[in-house]
Design an enzyme around this catalytic site. Structure first.
Site, PDB file in Angstrom:
ATOM      1  N   ARG A 195      70.814 -45.861 -18.647  1.00  0.00           N
ATOM      2  CA  ARG A 195      69.550 -46.605 -18.576  1.00  0.00           C
ATOM      3  C   ARG A 195      69.334 -47.444 -19.835  1.00  0.00           C
ATOM      4  O   ARG A 195      68.685 -48.494 -19.791  1.00  0.00           O
ATOM      5  CB  ARG A 195      68.371 -45.667 -18.293  1.00  0.00           C
ATOM      6  CG  ARG A 195      67.079 -46.399 -17.916  1.00  0.00           C
ATOM      7  CD  ARG A 195      66.020 -45.475 -17.338  1.00  0.00           C
ATOM      8  NE  ARG A 195      66.167 -45.277 -15.909  1.00  0.00           N
ATOM      9  CZ  ARG A 195      65.561 -46.009 -14.960  1.00  0.00           C
ATOM     10  NH1 ARG A 195      64.755 -47.014 -15.302  1.00  0.00           N
ATOM     11  NH2 ARG A 195      65.758 -45.759 -13.692  1.00  0.00           N
ATOM     12  N   GLU A 241      56.525 -44.660 -16.965  1.00  0.00           N
ATOM     13  CA  GLU A 241      57.318 -44.965 -18.157  1.00  0.00           C
ATOM     14  C   GLU A 241      57.120 -46.364 -18.734  1.00  0.00           C
ATOM     15  O   GLU A 241      57.103 -46.523 -19.958  1.00  0.00           O
ATOM     16  CB  GLU A 241      58.810 -44.777 -17.832  1.00  0.00           C
ATOM     17  CG  GLU A 241      59.185 -43.352 -17.518  1.00  0.00           C
ATOM     18  CD  GLU A 241      60.547 -43.275 -16.847  1.00  0.00           C
ATOM     19  OE1 GLU A 241      60.654 -43.700 -15.680  1.00  0.00           O
ATOM     20  OE2 GLU A 241      61.498 -42.818 -17.477  1.00  0.00           O
ATOM     21  N   GLN A 253      59.207 -30.124 -14.531  1.00  0.00           N
ATOM     22  CA  GLN A 253      59.142 -31.341 -13.730  1.00  0.00           C
ATOM     23  C   GLN A 253      60.160 -31.296 -12.597  1.00  0.00           C
ATOM     24  O   GLN A 253      60.214 -32.214 -11.794  1.00  0.00           O
ATOM     25  CB  GLN A 253      59.466 -32.563 -14.610  1.00  0.00           C
ATOM     26  CG  GLN A 253      58.457 -32.818 -15.702  1.00  0.00           C
ATOM     27  CD  GLN A 253      58.939 -33.863 -16.679  1.00  0.00           C
ATOM     28  OE1 GLN A 253      59.114 -33.590 -17.861  1.00  0.00           O
ATOM     29  NE2 GLN A 253      59.175 -35.087 -16.210  1.00  0.00           N
TER      30      GLN A 253
END
Lengths: 773, 494
Positions: free
Chosen positions: A324, A726, A211
């Site tokens: 996060r 997500e 990725q």
């Protein structure tokens, strides 16, 4: 008029954008004709690389006995740390993880050497002959082990506002608890793989299932001690990524590149599934210690949450991941006074890494547990406790100081879903069922998602694209985003075809490669279409504007009145085929190639001060899930799920719904059947699909209703869409909450001691504890 | 061995492909990908659990051509002998997708696409089964195909659409020719490929098999290879001498008698399912959840027993029913109660050169009640944490006989002697009597902790399963006692 309606009223008819077009490779997928790296024709003499791992989780390497490996049939070379010409370091930022363990062993299975052989089979057999002698120490396996040793990979970090402990102490009602959240294996169907092909002057072309091609390029160059410009990384498609190929692909690409350097031949490394699961990182698992103060209406006055993250053996991406977690510990709720603390604990387990949601799901799940606990304590419906705590007017500051400007979305979306799925009626019906069902219990929960969109490492919010128009009007499209199945290439191609007013068949989608678009951000943080869609549109518009000038000259109309549609270019009463205009532009010596560059506006984040606006915007969603639990065995099933999700104005509703459903089911797996089991020696015991159970078709509720929320992104994103990669994963928190609700019916009023994942065993244990408490 | 042919023969795209020199343990997947460069078929796990490598084997069964999915990663190349091998590349025409491929595209059933070829092949087999499958049947057909991207909903809908009507494709059009071809390549004596130290043998009769077993008592007997395949791909075990039972017709027989059912050792789980389901719906449900369709297509009743796994799901069920096992060595045939076959962990009462011939299963009498429960982390395609089966005879509301067997609770599938004893005489009307019997589980077993379950959970669930079984036998409808495999639904479907 709400902003979304205003935006829709303005929108012209679109030919490709907003259409339910299939994934660009769908037919090739179905024919088995879409090549993945292991399917590419191998250059003559290609060798195969297999790593050999450490036999214990912690200690010092005393001796490496590799003579038998070298003597094994087919072996061409055996690589160790001593063969690394550059820096023996594959870490993304903190210089704390070697390609090959040289001295200290950090986790069980850590690569210590690699075999390069004529066939993969020969390399696998030879790798098992290696003997790594280690002066073993007791490993840190759990967060408690790491706490005891005081070992962390990064410093502690916290958000605070007001005085959480006195707010809690002074609240009418108080609760505290401890909650464990398991990790998750990505289980991309295509395992980690790389093919490195040596070129002239020490150059290296690396096909990597990654990725983050720029990171692979960088790490390979670092390991080989060559400038970045000597390494090219290419990826056409991955067989799934989910975050597992963001930082973790570099190791295998670098190992293949090193083998290619040492042998001078093309080298391929494709990990065995068991090695892949043992040697690559997973979603972080956590222990959360929490306490909360609230009133009789269930409204939170103060909260203190300590997140103890098992980061594994190195920092990897743990800074961003655990940050996060903190950014999402509020989920959609206003927390007046708070402390959100974190410890990033170092354990002798594989380094945990990015996984869809990137720490967000764990923060959100913990908060939803707190909300449920408040509901159980007060006797209120959990949904009403959720409503009572949502962000709203005058209650709109996040724990990190960013204002929630669109706080009207979550309540509107939840109310709509509540009505659509008949939550209240079903809640009553379930209570009635449970009252007369000693063995089977049902449960229901409706939970919201608010997910911040943007990399919190602000500089990553940039993207580039490269677009060429050829003389026949066909278009070559390239950008820095990678395709892992999420449909990014298709969405960006739709944008570009729309800009040029041409058919999709005229747009040639090409592999991501670092020599076309350099210095890219990873395809992560749900940012793929936001960033690359914009960059590609900017590139396309540059060319379109130049072509418009040519048409303007040809037909004597102002360039702003030239329109591109239906494969033609219209100017006044005249028109010309798009391809013919391209040819005319070439003859007029007009450049038909452009690089587009985009950076996300508005985002700022000062981590030291914990101030700024880390997110460009929020994506919202809500899910209502109903489950049934067998109280004799803990077996359980999702019987119905209703989802309403906010993708802004969709670029491609079919692809977005695919992301929503896929994310929900993946999140459901995380919270139910997917259990990572490490033994006391730090060995992963669930290292293959025979023992690690991701959802199968029958686990998906037969009654599964998914809808898109009707609303536009208020920020100026690509066609006012929103990121979708997500956020839907966290819709599955409703599954966990529904299971807890079913368990709660066994002993109403008590806090359900259910940890995640809610395996049948975890559920039966919770029933036992709840009943006994 | 002169009578044997020295190569294996299969059909691919209407042509006969003969392979002579191959390593006996070569998998079909490696042969396809490495030797034939057919890379459409993927490796996802190399242990038969993810289904990315699914290919279809066409074989003649009862005079018909049937297409059955298998996991190519744990299917040995030699097992394709006599079959048509169909891979994802064979399905579509140059200008048109096969109906199952087209449906997957139309329903947005692919994302990363890596699982797709395997799913296509599973659906190809399902389409050739004929008959519009229910959602449940589609899910059963897909239980062995993992997809990490889509969440399956579009795949299931594509399957229901593509399989709604009988499939008319190139394969159905040339069924007669294919059958003729398969008969031609399948005829004649057995095959013996390789030399005395390493070979793949495919005897075509029991006598050939018995002789091979005597001549090579160290050879590995392979039927479906659903376990041996993993020794090869995962343990890299030296499996050099292989005797494959797939062509021994005498072992492939189902004899459905008045009071008993005889299942030949190489009867696959798929073929055994209807006969077992006819004994009791719980056996049908157990077989539905046995591995995946790919595993049931390949795996056999005899293999599941001879393999000796402590958690093989068939032995506890068959032991509860009172099955006997028949073994043969040379010309000597002996029988023993199935439970006596399992001596210790992975150790069975089988002599070198001896093979499992068949299992004889008594059917239920009018007063017999049967229950079987399989408890797993995931309902489908998972290995039991605990497996329980019981046969309880009830006369005048009292238990007069009981056979209760468990898997996953000890090193072998084992009867729960104390539970059986405690159940005797208990009254269905008095819950306390059989609840007490359930507590006896703790005297029968000291299970282990492992990654599937803790010892404490196993013990608690084992006890609770006895309670559940007895509650049902005492009259509770299974819709009130279990989440899946409702007996009422099975009864209604009959």
């Amino acid at each position: 008029m709400p902003p979304s309606e205003a935006l829709r009223a303005e929108e012209p008819a679109l030919r490709h954008v907003r259409q339910k077009l299939p994934h660009d490779s769908a037919a090739k997928h179905a024919r088995g004709a879409a090549p993945y790296i292991d399917d590419l024709p191998e250059p003559e003499g290609t060798l195969h690389v297999v790593p050999g791992g450490a036999p214990v989780a912690r200690g010092r390497i005393v001796a490496l006995r590799l003579d038998e490996v070298r003597a094994a049939p087919g072996v061409v070379a055996v690589l160790t740390a001593a063969d690394v010409p550059g820096r023996n370091d594959i870490s993304p930022s903190h210089k704390d993880e070697p390609l090959f363990a040289a001295d200290e062993v950090l986790f069980h299975g850590q690569p210590v050497f690699a075999v390069v052989a004529t066939t993969r089979d020969a390399a696998r057999r030879a790798a098992r002959l290696g003997r790594v002698e280690v002066a073993a120490e007791r490993p840190s396996v759990t967060v408690e082990d790491a706490l005891e040793r005081g070992e962390t990979v990064l410093p502690d970090y916290a958000f605070t506002r007001g005085d959480a402990s006195s707010a809690i102490a002074g609240a009418p009602l108080r609760l505290d608890g401890q909650f464990r959240i398991g990790g998750q294996e990505h289980f991309y169907l295509e395992g980690q793989v790389a093919l490195a092909i040596p070129g002239e002057d020490g150059a290296m072309h690396v096909h990597s299932s990654t990725q983050h091609p720029s990171e692979v390029q960088h790490v390979c160059a670092r390991v080989l001690a060559v400038p970045d410009a000597m390494v090219t990384c290419e990826v056409r498609r991955m067989g799934g990524g989910f975050g597992g190929k963001e930082s973790q692909a570099s190791t295998w690409a670098a190992m293949a590149a090193l083998a290619a350097r040492v042998t001078g031949r093309a080298c391929k490394l494709r990990l065995d599934r068991d090695d892949d699961m043992a040697m690559t990182g997973k979603r972080h698992d956590f222990r959360v210690d929490w306490s909360v103060g609230f009133d009789e209406e269930g409204r939170i006055g103060g909260v203190d949450m300590e997140f103890l993250a098992r980061c594994g053996c190195s920092a990897d991406l743990s800074q961003g991941v655990v940050d996060r977690t903190m950014f999402h510990a509020d989920n959609a709720y206003f927390l007046p006074e708070l402390r959100i603390g974190t410890k990033r604990l170092k354990t002798n387990t594989v380094s945990n890494t990015a996984f869809r949601g990137f720490g967000g799901p764990q923060g959100m799940l913990a908060m939803e547990r707190v909300i449920d606990a408040i509901a159980w304590r007060t006797g209120l419906d959990p949904l009403d406790v959720r409503y009572a705590n949502l962000y709203g007017e005058g209650r709109d500051l996040t724990p990190y100081g960013m204002q929630v400007e669109d706080h009207d979305v979550a309540p509107a979306l939840m109310r709509q879903l509540e009505a659509q799925c008949h939550y209240r009626a079903r809640r009553a019906e379930i209570a009635e069922f449970n009252a007369h069902s000693p063995i089977l219990r049902r449960g229901i929960a409706l939970t919201p998602v608010k997910f911040g969109i943007s990399f919190t490492l602000t500089h990553l919010n940039q993207a580039g694209a490269l677009v060429h128009v050829y003389q026949d009007g066909s278009v070559h499209l390239n950008h820095g985003g990678t395709e892992m199945g999420q449909g990014l290439f298709q969405k960006v191609a739709q944008v570009v075809a729309e800009e040029f007013g041409i058919g999709m068949d005229r747009v040639r989608i090409t592999a991501t490669v670092t020599d076309k678009v350099p210095n890219t951000a990873p395809t992560a943080a749900s940012s793929g279409s936001d960033l690359n869609g914009m960059a590609a549109r900017i590139a396309a518009r540059q060319i379109r504007d130049r072509m418009a000038l040519v048409a303007s000259g040809m037909f004597d109309v102002p360039p702003e009145e030239v329109a591109f549609r239906d494969d033609r270019v219209f100017a006044g009463n005249e028109s010309i085929a798009f391809g013919d205009l391209a040819c005319r532009a070439f003859q007029a010596r007009v450049q038909l190639s452009a690089a587009g560059f985009y950076r996300t506006p508005k985002v700022t984040w000062d981590r030291a001060k914990a101030e700024g606006r880390p997110f460009y915007y929020f994506a919202y969603g809500a899910a209502c899930t109903e489950v049934v639990v067998d109280t004799l065995t803990g077996e359980n099933r999702v019987v119905r799920a209703d989802i309403l999700h906010d993708v802004g104005r969709s670029l491609n509703p079919a692809i977005d719904i695919g992301q929503i459903e896929g994310g929900f089911v993946q999140g459901m797996g995380w919270l139910t059947t997917e259990e990572l089991v490490y033994d006391g020696e730090g060995r992963l015991r669930t290292h293959a699909p025979s023992t690690y159970k991701i959802p199968v078709a029958s686990d998906v509720p037969a009654d599964f209703r998914v809808a898109l929320f009707d609303g536009a992104n208020r920020e100026d994103t690509i066609y006012h869409s929103k990121a979708v990669g997500e956020p839907p994963l966290m819709l599955a928190i409703s599954v966990f909450a529904a299971l807890a609700d079913a368990v709660h019916s066994v002993a109403p009023g008590r806090v359900v001691p259910l940890d995640a994942p809610a395996t049948p065993e975890a559920i039966l244990k919770a029933i036992g504890l709840a009943g006994a408490a | 061995m002169a009578a044997f042919r020295d190569g294996i023969r299969m059909a691919m795209r209407g042509e006969v492909v003969e392979v002579r020199d191959f390593a006996p343990a070569t998998t079909l997947l490696d042969w396809l990908r490495l030797a034939r460069r057919r890379t459409g078929t993927k490796e996802g796990c190399a242990e038969g659990d993810c289904g990315a490598c699914t290919v279809v084997l066409g074989r003649e069964r009862d005079g018909r051509l049937v297409y059955e999915p298998v996991n190519a990663c744990i299917t040995l190349l030699g097992q394709a002998d006599g079959a048509e091998v169909v891979t994802v590349e064979d399905l579509g025409a140059a200008d048109a997708l096969h109906p199952v491929q087209a449906a997957l595209v139309a329903h947005h059933g692919t994302q990363c696409g890596f699982c797709t070829p395997g799913i296509v092949m599973s659906l190809f087999a399902l389409a050739h089964d004929g008959g519009a499958p229910s959602r449940q049947q589609v899910c059963d057909a897909l239980a062995g195909n993992l997809c990490r991207c889509t969440g399956y909903r579009p795949i299931v809908e594509a399957a229901m659409e593509a399989c709604a009507a009988p499939v008319a494709d190139a394969f159905s059009a040339r069924e007669a020719e294919t059958l003729a071809l398969l008969r031609r390549i399948g005829a004649g004596p057995g095959a013996f490929c390789g030399g005395e130290r390493a070979f793949f043998a495919a005897p075509a009769s029991e006598d050939e098999l018995a002789a091979l077993c005597l001549a090579h008592p160290d050879a590995t007997l392979v039927s479906g290879a659903t376990d041996v395949g993993l020794w090869i791909t995962k343990a890299l075990a030296p499996v050099d001498k292989i005797v494959w039972l797939g062509r021994v017709r005498d072992l492939d027989r189902i004899e459905d008698g008045e009071g008993e059912l005889s299942l030949g050792a190489t009867v696959t789980h798929a073929r055994a399912t209807p006969a077992l389901a006819a004994i009791d719906p719980d056996l049908g449900e157990l077989m539905r959840r046995f591995g995946s369709r790919q595993v049931r297509t390949a795996g056999t009743v005899g293999g599941n027993i001879a393999n000796g796994s402590p958690i093989g799901d068939l032995p506890p069920a068959l032991i509860a029913l009172g099955a006997t096992l028949e073994l043969r060595k040379g010309d000597h045939i002996r029988t023993l109660p199935l439970e006596s076959f399992f001596l210790a962990y992975r150790k069975q009462d089988r002599e070198p050169g001896e093979y499992v011939r068949r299992v004889i299963v008594p059917k239920l009498g009018p007063n017999d009640r049967f229950r079987a429960f399989k408890v797993t982390k995931r309902f489908d395609e998972d290995i039991s944490a605990v497996m329980m089966a019981c046969r309880v005879t009830v006369e005048d509301d009292a238990v007069t006989a009981a056979r209760v067997a468990f898997g996953g609770m000890a090193g072998v599938p084992k009867r729960a002697a104390h539970v059986e004893e405690a159940l005797l005489g208990s009254s269905l009307g008095e819950g306390t009597s059989w609840r007490r019997a359930a507590d006896a589980v703790s005297r029968d077993f000291t299970p282990l902790d492992d990654h599937r379950a803790s010892a404490a959970y196993r013990s608690q669930v084992a006890r609770n399963l006895v309670i559940k079984a007895m509650a049902e036998i005492a009259g509770a409808p299974s819709s009130a006692t279990r989440i899946a495999g409702w007996r009422e639904a099975a009864d209604a479907a009959e």
